[in-house]
Design a protein around this motif. Structure first.
Motif, mmCIF file in Angstrom:
data_model
loop_
_atom_site.group_PDB
_atom_site.id
_atom_site.type_symbol
_atom_site.label_atom_id
_atom_site.label_comp_id
_atom_site.label_asym_id
_atom_site.label_seq_id
_atom_site.Cartn_x
_atom_site.Cartn_y
_atom_site.Cartn_z
ATOM 1 N N UNK A 238 0.786 -1.221 0.000
ATOM 2 C CA UNK A 238 0.000 0.000 0.000
ATOM 3 C C UNK A 238 0.825 1.283 0.000
ATOM 4 N N UNK A 239 2.119 1.156 0.202
ATOM 5 C CA UNK A 239 2.957 2.349 0.202
ATOM 6 C C UNK A 239 2.605 3.291 1.335
ATOM 7 N N UNK A 240 2.519 4.581 1.031
ATOM 8 C CA UNK A 240 2.230 5.588 2.046
ATOM 9 C C UNK A 240 0.750 5.674 2.404
ATOM 10 N N UNK A 241 -0.019 4.771 1.843
ATOM 11 C CA UNK A 241 -1.455 4.785 2.145
ATOM 12 C C UNK A 241 -1.754 4.263 3.543
ATOM 13 N N UNK A 242 -0.766 3.623 4.154
ATOM 14 C CA UNK A 242 -0.952 3.116 5.523
ATOM 15 C C UNK A 242 0.176 3.648 6.412
ATOM 16 N N UNK A 243 -0.176 3.980 7.632
ATOM 17 C CA UNK A 243 0.800 4.476 8.589
ATOM 18 C C UNK A 243 0.612 3.745 9.923
ATOM 19 N N UNK A 244 1.727 3.560 10.635
ATOM 20 C CA UNK A 244 1.678 2.881 11.924
ATOM 21 C C UNK A 244 2.383 3.725 12.977
ATOM 22 N N UNK A 245 1.673 4.000 14.062
ATOM 23 C CA UNK A 245 2.255 4.743 15.185
ATOM 24 C C UNK A 245 2.237 3.838 16.417
ATOM 25 N N UNK A 246 3.397 3.661 17.036
ATOM 26 C CA UNK A 246 3.501 2.810 18.236
ATOM 27 C C UNK A 246 3.988 3.668 19.402
ATOM 28 N N UNK A 247 3.188 3.738 20.432
ATOM 29 C CA UNK A 247 3.550 4.468 21.648
ATOM 30 C C UNK A 247 3.273 3.559 22.854
ATOM 31 N N UNK A 248 4.200 2.646 23.060
ATOM 32 C CA UNK A 248 4.074 1.674 24.145
ATOM 33 C C UNK A 248 5.186 1.931 25.153
ATOM 34 N N UNK A 249 4.813 2.169 26.383
ATOM 35 C CA UNK A 249 5.815 2.420 27.424
ATOM 36 C C UNK A 249 6.632 1.156 27.683
#
Length: 354
Positions: A238-249
């Motif tokens: 999908x290229x830049x059509x999908x984004x993932x943000x992970x903010x796990x302590x």
């Protein structure tokens, strides 16, 4: 069951070592009459004779208990077992005492003839010891029978839960492979070189799937490493059509979740929502102070709805339910779809929660 048998033998040994001497002392106190002792039998000799008599009564009664247990061993056969024991105790005790007292009488072993009252006392008094003895043995046996039944029930419950969990895990491998092959099929026609690289990445990712799917739980840290590799596969498609943000302590990385939980949730987000370079599908993974893990995504449902058997989310919910954990919570607003899964501290996990 072997451990229960060992416990029974140990308790029986102590009952015999302590019970027989105690009963013989009490019996000697009741029956020994020095004022009528023409043969001048000492109290120690009388105590020894009393000890022999008590051993005989105890061992014969014990033999009846063993025979009754062998014939009627189960918990639902308690009544039949008790009736057999009572019949055995009554018959053997009366026969033993009549024979022994008769020998004492005709030989005047104690130095005097025995009256009919002496016969009755010598027959009835032993029942004061045999009955409590039988109650102790049967109470211990019933307790162990109950415990064995409870233990077996717990084992069956564990096996049933494990079977259900195994069934749920068995759904994942073909489900994951089917979706990966569908992606690969699209790439083959669109970008053959990208498809070749996808196959290499897929082999690495699928190795993790095979390894962790045999486990009941996996650490959040391991799952996050995997989801990053899996998301790399999605970006190849999908290229830049999908984004993932992970903010796990970091303190939550050693916590546990069922394997492939994140993969199923990310896969569902991609499957059911549109993803465009101008309006990317944003997937966020984060934790809070309540030991909860959240997976949320922007909500833009595809116009052409893809048929779904709800394998992913239903699978996760079923696993948490079978593991006796807090429920998975799904929350949806106009522009966001969010799933909360509890993080598990493995030391607190036990089948006894069920």
């Amino acid at each position: 069951m072997a451990s229960l048998h060992w416990m029974e033998k140990l308790n029986d040994r102590w009952l015999r070592l302590v019970g027989v001497p105690l009963i013989s002392i009490v019996s000697n106190f009741i029956f020994f009459q020095p004022e009528n002792d023409a043969r001048h039998i000492s109290r120690w000799v009388a105590l020894g004779i009393s000890l022999v008599e008590c051993i005989l009564i105890w061992e014969v009664a014990r033999l009846g208990i063993i025979r009754a247990r062998r014939r009627y061993p189960r918990l639902n056969q308690t009544t039949a077992r008790l009736l057999m024991q009572v019949s055995w105790f009554t018959m053997t005790t009366i026969v033993q005492r009549v024979v022994i007292v008769y020998v004492y009488d005709v030989t005047q072993f104690w130095g005097y003839p025995l009256s009919m009252r002496a016969y009755l006392v010598n027959i009835l008094v032993p029942f004061l010891f045999v009955v409590p003895l039988a109650i102790i043995y049967e109470a211990l046996y019933l307790y162990r029978q109950w415990w064995a039944t409870y233990y077996e029930a717990e084992q069956l419950k564990k096996e049933a839960l494990q079977s259900q969990l195994d069934s749920l895990k068995a759904q994942i491998n073909p489900h994951f492979l089917f979706n990966s092959l569908s992606t690969l099929s699209s790439l083959v026609s669109e970008n053959p070189k990208q498809a070749e690289r996808f196959i290499e990445e897929l082999a690495s990712v699928y190795r993790y799937v095979l390894q962790t799917n045999e486990q009941l739980l996996t650490s959040l840290g391991s799952e996050l490493q995997f989801i990053k590799a899996y998301f790399h596969l999605l970006q190849m498609r999908f290229g830049r059509s999908v984004e993932l943000e992970i903010r796990v302590d970091e303190p939550y990385l050693p916590f546990f979740i069922p394997p492939l939980t994140l993969q199923l949730l990310v896969e569902n987000a991609v499957k059911h929502n549109t993803a465009l370079p101008t309006k990317p599908l944003v997937i966020r993974i984060y934790t809070d102070s309540a030991n909860c893990l959240y997976v949320s995504n922007t909500l833009r449902r595809k116009q052409n709805v893809i048929s779904s058997n709800r394998t992913g989310l239903a699978n996760i919910m079923a696993k948490y339910r079978l593991l006796g954990q807090a429920a998975v919570i799904v929350d949806q607003s106009d522009d966001c779809f969010q799933v909360m899964v509890p993080l598990i501290q493995e030391t607190r996990y036990d089948y006894s929660h069920h």
